[in-house]
Design a protein around this motif. Structure first.
Motif, PDB file in Angstrom:
ATOM      1  N   CYS A   7       0.868  -1.178   0.000  1.00  0.00           N
ATOM      2  CA  CYS A   7       0.000   0.000   0.000  1.00  0.00           C
ATOM      3  C   CYS A   7       0.898   1.219   0.000  1.00  0.00           C
TER       4      CYS A   7
ATOM      5  N   CYS B  33      -3.251   2.643   6.414  1.00  0.00           N
ATOM      6  CA  CYS B  33      -4.385   3.378   6.987  1.00  0.00           C
ATOM      7  C   CYS B  33      -4.427   3.166   8.508  1.00  0.00           C
TER       8      CYS B  33
ATOM      9  N   CYS C 160      -6.044  -0.236   9.787  1.00  0.00           N
ATOM     10  CA  CYS C 160      -5.834  -1.458   9.015  1.00  0.00           C
ATOM     11  C   CYS C 160      -4.894  -2.449   9.684  1.00  0.00           C
TER      12      CYS C 160
HETATM   13  S1  SF4 Z   1      -7.119  -0.387   4.477  1.00  0.00           S
HETATM   14 FE1  SF4 Z   1      -5.145  -1.466   4.627  1.00  0.00          FE
HETATM   15  S2  SF4 Z   1      -5.040  -2.632   2.743  1.00  0.00           S
HETATM   16 FE2  SF4 Z   1      -6.581  -1.043   2.418  1.00  0.00          FE
HETATM   17  S3  SF4 Z   1      -5.486   0.714   1.549  1.00  0.00           S
HETATM   18 FE3  SF4 Z   1      -5.491   1.018   3.753  1.00  0.00          FE
HETATM   19  S4  SF4 Z   1      -3.572   0.102   4.452  1.00  0.00           S
HETATM   20 FE4  SF4 Z   1      -3.949  -0.675   2.411  1.00  0.00          FE
END
Ligand code: SF4
Length: 393
Positions: free
Chosen positions: A26, A30, A33
């Motif tokens: 990524c 996030c 996450c």
């Molecule tokens: S939620 Fe997790 S997998 Fe999805 S974009 Fe964000 S960091 Fe990446």
């Protein structure tokens, strides 16, 4: 780490198979996450894609099937890969497995990583479904979640995807975001449904251990919506999506008729699936296994030496299979089929679960359907409790 090296190649040809390919990268993590994903350099992308190509080729030799019914390239953010890398992956998948002409082929993508060249490459390579992570249409909430994009960028990507020719698009949204008010969430639902995607996945935020949100919650720094607001959002999702022509076919998934995600439905129905890539999980003929989840270790393993190196392996006994049949099947709104149960286990559902079924019928947690049983609205509300009763202790 304990590594099992006794995984045998599949000896019998499977009638059908679903494929999952994991892209663990990524742009930025996030705040909520806990998926197996992280930022990485272009060099790491290259090394990973080479390793994946080798694994796909080797897996195609080891796991024989009459037909692959779905391919899901998930992550992470698969759309961080270049158009050329994705083309290579899709080419190798089709060269190595008998992907059926009508197979559902999904790529997960995130706004901020898509462009016209990538979308065109997916389309030409046979991708026929996109799953786009939006999460919220509110800029403040997107920042709070740690997303890398704005709502406007999402809309541009979405429109570009339509222009490229994609006719099956899922949009992921999240409710119960810290600081979110009922009306904020309503706006997200309204803005998303106005775009008319074929499929919407709507999950309530869960604060997972090990995430920045978890730390903030521990220090009382997160203003989470109350249980009452959470419930209202849940109710609003159901009502507003139904009014907009979406049918709820799974606890958190809604689709226009004919656009239910075949890949995920296969998972809930316990079809064979093979996971390829870092940490990817598989279940083939009731044997569960998963690839190792450490990137540098994974890159060092020799994919050509399949059956490859798995970190975990578990043969599900019949009781475990029955449990899964019930708690995965009940996630689907159509419920579980008594006939399928009997076919799979040569026992009636009632002879195994008669007591639980009767109790839950009395409590109005499940109801009878033409083919078996499904959750009631009340049962969906407390589905974790309902499902847990199908576990043998
Ligand atoms: S939620 Fe997790 S997998 Fe999805 S974009 Fe964000 S960091 Fe990446």
């Amino acid at each position: 780490m304990k590594i099992n090296r006794d995984v045998r190649a599949q000896e019998e040809k499977m009638k059908e198979l679903e494929l999952y390919v994991h892209i663990p990268f990524c742009v930025k993590k996030c705040n909520y996450c806990d998926f197996l994903s992280a930022p990485a350099s272009e060099r790491t992308y290259d090394a990973y894609v080479s390793r994946l190509l080798a694994e796909i080729g080797a897996a195609g030799l080891a796991y024989k099937t009459d037909g692959v019914t779905s391919v899901f390239i998930g992550g992470g953010t698969p759309s961080v890969l270049s158009a050329a890398q994705m083309r290579q992956l899709l080419r190798r998948l089709k060269d190595s497995f008998p992907v059926l002409p009508d197979a559902e082929i999904t790529v997960e993508c995130n706004p901020g990583t898509l462009d016209a060249e990538k979308l065109q490459a997916y389309y030409e390579a046979g991708v026929n479904r996109l799953s786009i992570g939006l999460q919220s249409a509110d800029e403040k909430e997107l920042r709070m979640l740690g997303r890398i994009h704005t709502f406007e960028q999402f809309v541009q990507n979405y429109e570009l995807a339509r222009k490229t020719g994609f006719k099956n698009i899922n949009v992921d949204i999240i409710s119960a975001i810290p600081g979110q008010k009922i009306n904020d969430y309503r706006q997200t639902l309204l803005k998303v449904t106005a775009l008319k995607p074929e499929h919407i996945s709507a999950y309530a935020l869960i604060i997972e251990e090990g995430t920045p949100f978890y730390e903030q919650m521990r220090w009382n720094l997160l203003q989470l919506p109350s249980e009452e607001v959470d419930r209202q959002m849940y109710q609003m999702t159901k009502d507003l999506l139904r009014q907009s022509g979406y049918e709820r076919y799974e606890i958190s998934n809604y689709a226009r008729p004919g656009f239910e995600c075949r890949h995920n439905t296969g998972y809930w129905l316990r079809k064979n699936y093979l996971g390829i890539g870092l940490g990817a999980a598989s279940c083939i003929e009731n044997v569960r296994f998963a690839n190792i989840a450490d990137l540098s270790g994974y890159l060092k393993t020799d994919a050509a030496d399949l059956p490859h190196v798995y970190a975990q392996r578990e043969k599900l006994n019949e009781r475990a299979q029955m449990e899964e049949f019930m708690f995965l099947g009940l996630r689907l709104m159509r419920g579980v089929s008594a006939e399928d149960f009997q076919k799979q286990f040569s026992l009636t559902m009632e002879s195994v679960y008669g007591e639980v079924i009767q109790k839950q019928l009395n409590q109005k947690l499940i109801k009878q359907t033409k083919t078996g049983y499904c959750l009631t609205d009340y049962g969906i509300d407390i589905s974790n409790y309902v499902m847990a009763e199908y576990l043998f202790h």
